[in-house]
Enzyme design. Structure first.
Site, PDB file in Angstrom:
ATOM      1  N   ARG A  50     112.320  56.739 -47.742  1.00 14.81           N
ATOM      2  CA  ARG A  50     111.268  56.414 -46.766  1.00 14.81           C
ATOM      3  C   ARG A  50     110.133  57.417 -46.923  1.00 14.81           C
ATOM      4  O   ARG A  50     108.957  57.084 -46.805  1.00 14.81           O
ATOM      5  CB  ARG A  50     111.823  56.423 -45.332  1.00 14.81           C
ATOM      6  N   TYR A 102      90.559  39.077 -40.502  1.00 12.20           N
ATOM      7  CA  TYR A 102      91.805  38.325 -40.650  1.00 12.20           C
ATOM      8  C   TYR A 102      92.466  38.157 -39.273  1.00 12.20           C
ATOM      9  O   TYR A 102      92.487  39.094 -38.467  1.00 12.20           O
ATOM     10  CB  TYR A 102      92.721  39.077 -41.629  1.00 12.20           C
ATOM     11  N   ASP A 174      88.133  47.133 -44.895  1.00 10.27           N
ATOM     12  CA  ASP A 174      89.168  46.296 -45.510  1.00 10.27           C
ATOM     13  C   ASP A 174      88.555  45.649 -46.748  1.00 10.27           C
ATOM     14  O   ASP A 174      87.705  44.763 -46.647  1.00 10.27           O
ATOM     15  CB  ASP A 174      89.647  45.257 -44.488  1.00 10.27           C
ATOM     16  N   LYS A 199      97.345  40.530 -52.101  1.00  8.02           N
ATOM     17  CA  LYS A 199      96.299  39.639 -52.575  1.00  8.02           C
ATOM     18  C   LYS A 199      95.910  39.992 -54.016  1.00  8.02           C
ATOM     19  O   LYS A 199      96.745  39.965 -54.879  1.00  8.02           O
ATOM     20  CB  LYS A 199      95.128  39.690 -51.596  1.00  8.02           C
TER      21      LYS A 199
HETATM   22  O1  P1T Z   1      99.543  39.884 -45.101  1.00  3.62           O
HETATM   23  P1  P1T Z   1      99.395  41.389 -45.181  1.00  3.62           P
HETATM   24  O2  P1T Z   1      99.752  41.959 -46.505  1.00  3.62           O
HETATM   25  O3  P1T Z   1     100.083  42.090 -44.046  1.00  3.62           O
HETATM   26  O4  P1T Z   1      97.829  41.700 -45.055  1.00  3.62           O
HETATM   27  C1  P1T Z   1      97.089  41.400 -43.904  1.00  3.62           C
HETATM   28  C2  P1T Z   1      95.651  41.177 -44.266  1.00  3.62           C
HETATM   29  C3  P1T Z   1      94.736  42.202 -44.089  1.00  3.62           C
HETATM   30  N1  P1T Z   1      93.433  42.059 -44.403  1.00  3.62           N
HETATM   31  C4  P1T Z   1      92.956  40.905 -44.915  1.00  3.62           C
HETATM   32  C5  P1T Z   1      91.515  40.783 -45.241  1.00  3.62           C
HETATM   33  C6  P1T Z   1      93.823  39.831 -45.131  1.00  3.62           C
HETATM   34  O5  P1T Z   1      93.330  38.707 -45.656  1.00  3.62           O
HETATM   35  C7  P1T Z   1      95.205  39.957 -44.796  1.00  3.62           C
HETATM   36  C8  P1T Z   1      96.173  38.833 -44.974  1.00  3.62           C
HETATM   37  N2  P1T Z   1      95.560  37.595 -45.097  1.00  3.62           N
HETATM   38  C9  P1T Z   1      96.210  36.396 -45.270  1.00  3.62           C
HETATM   39  C10 P1T Z   1      97.550  36.292 -45.320  1.00  3.62           C
HETATM   40  C11 P1T Z   1      95.346  35.205 -45.407  1.00  3.62           C
HETATM   41  O6  P1T Z   1      95.803  34.152 -45.871  1.00  3.62           O
HETATM   42  O7  P1T Z   1      94.171  35.329 -45.038  1.00  3.62           O
END
Ligand code: P1T
Length: 382
Positions: A50, A102, A174, A199
């Site tokens: 961790r 998001y 972000d 992503k």
């Molecule tokens: O899904 P995660 O890895 O926890 O990330 C969250 C997140 C944070 N910031 C942005 C700009 C994002 O697009 C996302 C996650 N977005 C999607 C799952 C989506 O389909 O838009």
């Protein structure tokens, strides 16, 4: 490995040292929870996974190098990374967030953290004057996405960094939609860069992860403490997959941009389409900012059809190459409707999305095949 290499070189080499035990060229998946100690509290820098894991260390070094930052921390998801940054904010302090983020980010701010006494307000960060006006004496963090999810609005990072810093606040950007290949917020004055590595950075829709990159060593130490104290860390296999994805990030981003530009032009010319949002089209309200701030317009497109929500649902159902699914940034093309899907948690809020908005993540297939697929799906609207 931070300054003098080009980004393409960093994607392949940053964080990668031949394994000290075997010489393995690729960082092994250190699938272990714990590490033998030579004597009580005497170890090789690794005590418990961790806290630290060598595969994660390699990923963190790569991420720091790509964003041109001193430090990076990897997390189990993008949301876990955002949550851990927000633990730097105390009850009674204020966070100024973009009003186009998001859905999960809005949900964390509005439905979770505000219950612990952190104050949030949501403002259009594309409007520098509005950001200035919304700053409060207790604002500790300005948080924004650029381009935003899903409206693809751009914010002038350097301008907002000045406002945030003048008010004694950090700026968190972000950078998920752009990736470090297209935009490097730290160089423009941001204090934190956030990624959902799920992503573009991972790039293959096979792993969920998140990351924070920053320069300030004292803040990094606090975040590293929080990473261990909270424990939302990625496993070694996830770190390996993300590292593997990073090696082709520059190549993939070039193809995403190339394909999306062609798809955007096709959509803009189609009679069923009323409005296309893509930072690479001159019709985009921040086309000039995109050219100045980004090395390319990215792989995400949003659009509205004359037929509204019914037509949008039909097209999302009828595409064959574009899979109807949440998420983005993988090699394969995806299509979705943000209002009922990724952004359902902003429904009934001031951030609500047009129910007819279609969002596509343009993959790295051949552009002609993607256009033909959209053509046949749009052709089914009557
Ligand atoms: O899904 P995660 O890895 O926890 O990330 C969250 C997140 C944070 N910031 C942005 C700009 C994002 O697009 C996302 C996650 N977005 C999607 C799952 C989506 O389909 O838009």
């Amino acid at each position: 490995m931070t300054t003098h290499y080009h980004l393409e070189t960093l994607t392949v080499h940053a964080g990668m040292e031949p394994d000290p035990v075997s010489g393995a060229v690729m960082t092994p998946i250190y699938q272990t929870s714990t590490y033998a100690q030579a004597d009580v509290a005497v170890h090789k820098g690794y005590e418990y996974s961790r806290t630290d894991n060598p595969t994660r260390t390699a990923l963190q070094q790569a991420l720091a190098a790509l964003e041109g930052g001193q430090h990076a921390l990897a997390f189990a998801s993008g949301m876990a990374a955002i949550d851990t940054i927000l633990r730097l904010i105390q009850p009674g302090e204020h966070v100024l967030s973009g009003n186009d983020v998001y859905g999960g980010t809005f949900r964390l701010f509005d439905k979770v953290l505000s219950g612990y006494g952190v104050q949030f307000s949501f403002v259009n960060t594309t409007d520098v004057t509005a950001v200035q006006a919304a700053m409060q004496p207790n604002t500790r963090l300005v948080w924004l996405e650029t381009p935003t999810n899903p409206m693809l609005r751009l914010t002038d990072i350097a301008a907002i960094a000045q406002i945030a810093h003048a008010g004694g606040a950090w700026l968190g950007v972000d950078n998920t939609f752009a990736s470090p290949v297209l935009q490097r917020p730290l160089a423009l004055g941001a204090d934190f860069v956030l990624h959902s590595t799920t992503k573009y950075i991972g790039g293959h829709s096979d792993v969920v992860g998140g990351a924070v990159v920053l320069n300030d060593t004292a803040v990094y130490e606090r975040l590293k403490f929080l990473q261990n104290a909270i424990g939302a860390v990625p496993g070694p296999m996830d770190c390996f997959l993300t590292l593997r994805g990073i090696k082709t990030l520059a190549l993939r981003m070039a193809q995403h941009c190339h394909n999306a530009q062609q798809v955007a032009h096709f959509l803009a010319d189609h009679t069923a389409v009323s409005h296309v949002i893509y930072p690479g089209l001159e019709s985009h309200p921040q086309y000039e900012l995109a050219r100045r701030q980004m090395a390319g317009p990215g792989g995400m497109i949003s659009f509205i059809l004359h037929g509204g929500e019914a037509a949008a649902r039909l097209v999302a159902r009828e595409t064959k190459l574009f899979t109807l699914a949440e998420s983005l940034g993988g090699v394969e093309s995806l299509i979705e409707l943000p209002a009922p899907m990724t952004h359902a948690s902003v429904a009934d809020s001031p951030l609500a999305i047009d129910p007819g908005l279609v969002r596509i993540s343009v993959g790295i297939e051949h552009a002609a095949d993607l256009i033909a697929d959209l053509q046949q799906a749009l052709g089914q609207i009557r």
